[in-house]
Design a protein around this motif. Sequence first.
Motif, PDB file in Angstrom:
ATOM      1  N   LEU A 106       0.715  -1.065  -0.022  1.00  0.00           N
ATOM      2  CA  LEU A 106       0.163   0.005   0.073  1.00  0.00           C
ATOM      3  C   LEU A 106       0.800   1.243  -0.130  1.00  0.00           C
ATOM      4  O   LEU A 106       0.762   2.224  -0.833  1.00  0.00           O
ATOM      5  CB  LEU A 106      -0.925  -0.012   1.012  1.00  0.00           C
ATOM      6  N   THR A 107       1.688   1.452   1.003  1.00  0.00           N
ATOM      7  CA  THR A 107       2.336   2.646   1.092  1.00  0.00           C
ATOM      8  C   THR A 107       3.274   2.832  -0.226  1.00  0.00           C
ATOM      9  O   THR A 107       3.431   4.089  -0.544  1.00  0.00           O
ATOM     10  CB  THR A 107       3.063   2.980   2.407  1.00  0.00           C
ATOM     11  N   PHE A 134      -4.012   7.945   8.742  1.00  0.00           N
ATOM     12  CA  PHE A 134      -3.244   6.649   9.192  1.00  0.00           C
ATOM     13  C   PHE A 134      -1.580   7.363   8.963  1.00  0.00           C
ATOM     14  O   PHE A 134      -1.303   7.819   8.027  1.00  0.00           O
ATOM     15  CB  PHE A 134      -3.305   5.388   8.074  1.00  0.00           C
ATOM     16  N   ASP A 137       0.400   7.375   5.702  1.00  0.00           N
ATOM     17  CA  ASP A 137      -0.003   8.140   4.737  1.00  0.00           C
ATOM     18  C   ASP A 137       0.463   9.400   5.074  1.00  0.00           C
ATOM     19  O   ASP A 137       0.969  10.208   4.035  1.00  0.00           O
ATOM     20  CB  ASP A 137      -1.709   8.230   4.599  1.00  0.00           C
ATOM     21  N   TYR A 194      -9.302   5.012   9.396  1.00  0.00           N
ATOM     22  CA  TYR A 194      -8.983   3.981  10.063  1.00  0.00           C
ATOM     23  C   TYR A 194      -9.415   3.871  11.537  1.00  0.00           C
ATOM     24  O   TYR A 194      -9.583   2.979  12.135  1.00  0.00           O
ATOM     25  CB  TYR A 194      -7.648   3.653   9.884  1.00  0.00           C
ATOM     26  N   ASP A 219      -6.987   6.802  -0.361  1.00  0.00           N
ATOM     27  CA  ASP A 219      -6.471   5.478   0.203  1.00  0.00           C
ATOM     28  C   ASP A 219      -7.670   4.679   0.731  1.00  0.00           C
ATOM     29  O   ASP A 219      -8.426   5.110   1.731  1.00  0.00           O
ATOM     30  CB  ASP A 219      -5.605   5.802   1.395  1.00  0.00           C
ATOM     31  N   ALA A 221      -7.630   1.573   1.986  1.00  0.00           N
ATOM     32  CA  ALA A 221      -7.214   0.505   2.723  1.00  0.00           C
ATOM     33  C   ALA A 221      -8.677  -0.160   3.883  1.00  0.00           C
ATOM     34  O   ALA A 221      -8.697  -1.325   3.740  1.00  0.00           O
ATOM     35  CB  ALA A 221      -6.274   0.778   3.926  1.00  0.00           C
ATOM     36  N   HIS A 222      -9.527   0.871   4.306  1.00  0.00           N
ATOM     37  CA  HIS A 222     -10.637   0.240   5.068  1.00  0.00           C
ATOM     38  C   HIS A 222     -11.737   0.388   4.279  1.00  0.00           C
ATOM     39  O   HIS A 222     -12.817   0.064   4.843  1.00  0.00           O
ATOM     40  CB  HIS A 222     -10.557   1.115   6.349  1.00  0.00           C
ATOM     41  N   TYR A 244      -4.593  -6.938   2.954  1.00  0.00           N
ATOM     42  CA  TYR A 244      -4.708  -7.890   4.194  1.00  0.00           C
ATOM     43  C   TYR A 244      -5.707  -7.554   5.194  1.00  0.00           C
ATOM     44  O   TYR A 244      -5.816  -8.209   6.266  1.00  0.00           O
ATOM     45  CB  TYR A 244      -3.405  -7.643   4.841  1.00  0.00           C
ATOM     46  N   LYS A 245      -6.689  -6.499   4.849  1.00  0.00           N
ATOM     47  CA  LYS A 245      -7.728  -5.995   5.906  1.00  0.00           C
ATOM     48  C   LYS A 245      -8.624  -7.075   5.772  1.00  0.00           C
ATOM     49  O   LYS A 245      -8.788  -8.324   5.700  1.00  0.00           O
ATOM     50  CB  LYS A 245      -7.658  -4.670   5.863  1.00  0.00           C
TER      51      LYS A 245
END
Length: 420
Positions: A106-107, A134, A137, A194, A219, A221-222, A244-245
Motif C-alpha cells: 500500500l504505502t 493513518f 499516509d 481507520y 487511500d 485500505a479500510h 490484508y484487511k
Amino acid sequence: MFAFSTDIGYALTADANDELARFKKEFHFPQKDGKDVIYFCGNSLGLQPRHTAAAIETELESWRNYAVGGYFGGTNPWLWYHQYCTPALAKMMGCKEDEVTVMNALTVNLHLLMLSFYKPTSSRFKIMMEAGAFPSDQYAVETLVKHFGLDPDKAIIEISPREGEKLLRKEDILQNIEQQGESLAMTLFGGINYYTGQLFDMAAITEAAQKAGAIAGFDLAHVAGNIPMQLHDVNIDFAVWCSYKYLNAGPGAVGGVFVHEKHATNAATPRLAGWWGNDEKTRFKMEKGFVPKTNATGWNISTSQVFNTVCLKASLELFEAAGIERLRKKSIHLTAYLEYLLKQLTHINFEIITPADPEQRGAQLCLYFKERGKEIHDKMISSGIIVDYREPGVIRVAPAPMYCSFEDVYRFYEILKNNF
Ligand SMILES: *Cc1c(COP(=O)(O)O)cnc(C)c1O
C-alpha cells in the motif's frame, strides 16, 4: 429499519436467515480453550481462507515441476499473475478491468501514484488530507512534499473536526477545497478513516477537487472488501488499498491500485517504470525505451510477486461467490445490530465515535470507553473475542460480514453486559 431485540433469539434467527452464513466455515479461526475465537479484527488483518494453503501449493508445484517454464506453463502462468485478480477487483471497486492492477504494497503504491500525479508548481502545490490520517499516509505525504523541496507546514492542509467534535463534516471539507482553489494540487483522503470508521463522501470530494483543478486520490485500505465502490463513475483519479484487511490475503499481501482510464490509457502519464509495466510484445526484446502498457498494469514495475498474490487470488474467489453487494447488505445489518445492543448498555460510560448513519460507515464501530477501557479489552481477549485496542480507551470492533455472525455480536454484548 430492523426490529432488533436484546433476546438472543434475534441473533439466532438472523443467522439462520443469513444467505452468507456458510462462508464462516471457509476460514481458519485462532483457537481459545479449544474453540474458535470471535474475530472482530478483520479491519487490521483478515482471517486465512481454508483453501489458501492449497492455492500456494499449486504455485510451489509449478515451480518444482517447471522452474522458469512456470512463466508460460503450469496451472496459472506467472507472466500474467497480477492480472488473475483483476476481474474480481474490478467488480468490487466498480471500475473497468483496464483500470486496476495489483503490485507492491500500500504505502509504496501511494508513493508511486502520488509521484505520477503530484506536479507542484509555484502557485499550485498543496495537498489536502484529513487530520489524523493513518501515520503511514502522513509520512508518505510529508516526505513527498519534502522530496520536491517544499515545506510540509505550507504544502499540507489537514482538515480537522470542529472544536468539540470527533468527525469531519462534509461541508467543511468541501468548503476548504473551494477556499484553497488554485493552490490545491491534490486531495488525499482515506475512503474510511481507520480510527473513527467515518466513510467520506468520495463523490463530493472528487467533484470539488477536480472543480478546483486538483487531482483526487484516495487511500481505500479500510474500504476494499468492505464497501462496494464505483471508482470509474465517480471519476476518482487514482486510489490505492491493501489486501490484508477486509480482503483476507494475509500479512503484507500485494497492494491494489486503481488508475482512472483517462490517465491509464495515456502512455504519456508520468510514472516510475520497470519492465513489468512494459508491453509484453516488446518486454523480452530487452531494448531501450520504456513502452508503457496503456492500462493500469502500465504502473507495474517488477515481476509479479506470485507467492504473495496467490493469497489474494484465493481470497477473491470467496468474494466472487459471496458478492460484494450481498456482503454490504449483511454488514449494514450486522453493524446496526452491534450498535443497537451497545446502546442498551446505558450503565457503561462510553461513546460510539463512528457515525450513526450506515451510509457514512462500513463494518467498523469505534468505541471510546471513558473508563476501564484496557480492562474491558483484556476481558474480551480472555473470553475469546479478538478486538483492537488503542490508548486512551478506544476499542475498534469490526464484524466482517464474510465470517462474523449475529451470534458473535451477541456474545460481545453479553460480556460487556455481564462484567461491567
Ligand atoms: C493499514 C493502512 C496502511 C498500511 O500501509 P502498508 O503500506 O500496507 O503497511 C496505510 N494506510 C492506511 C489508511 C491503512 O489503513
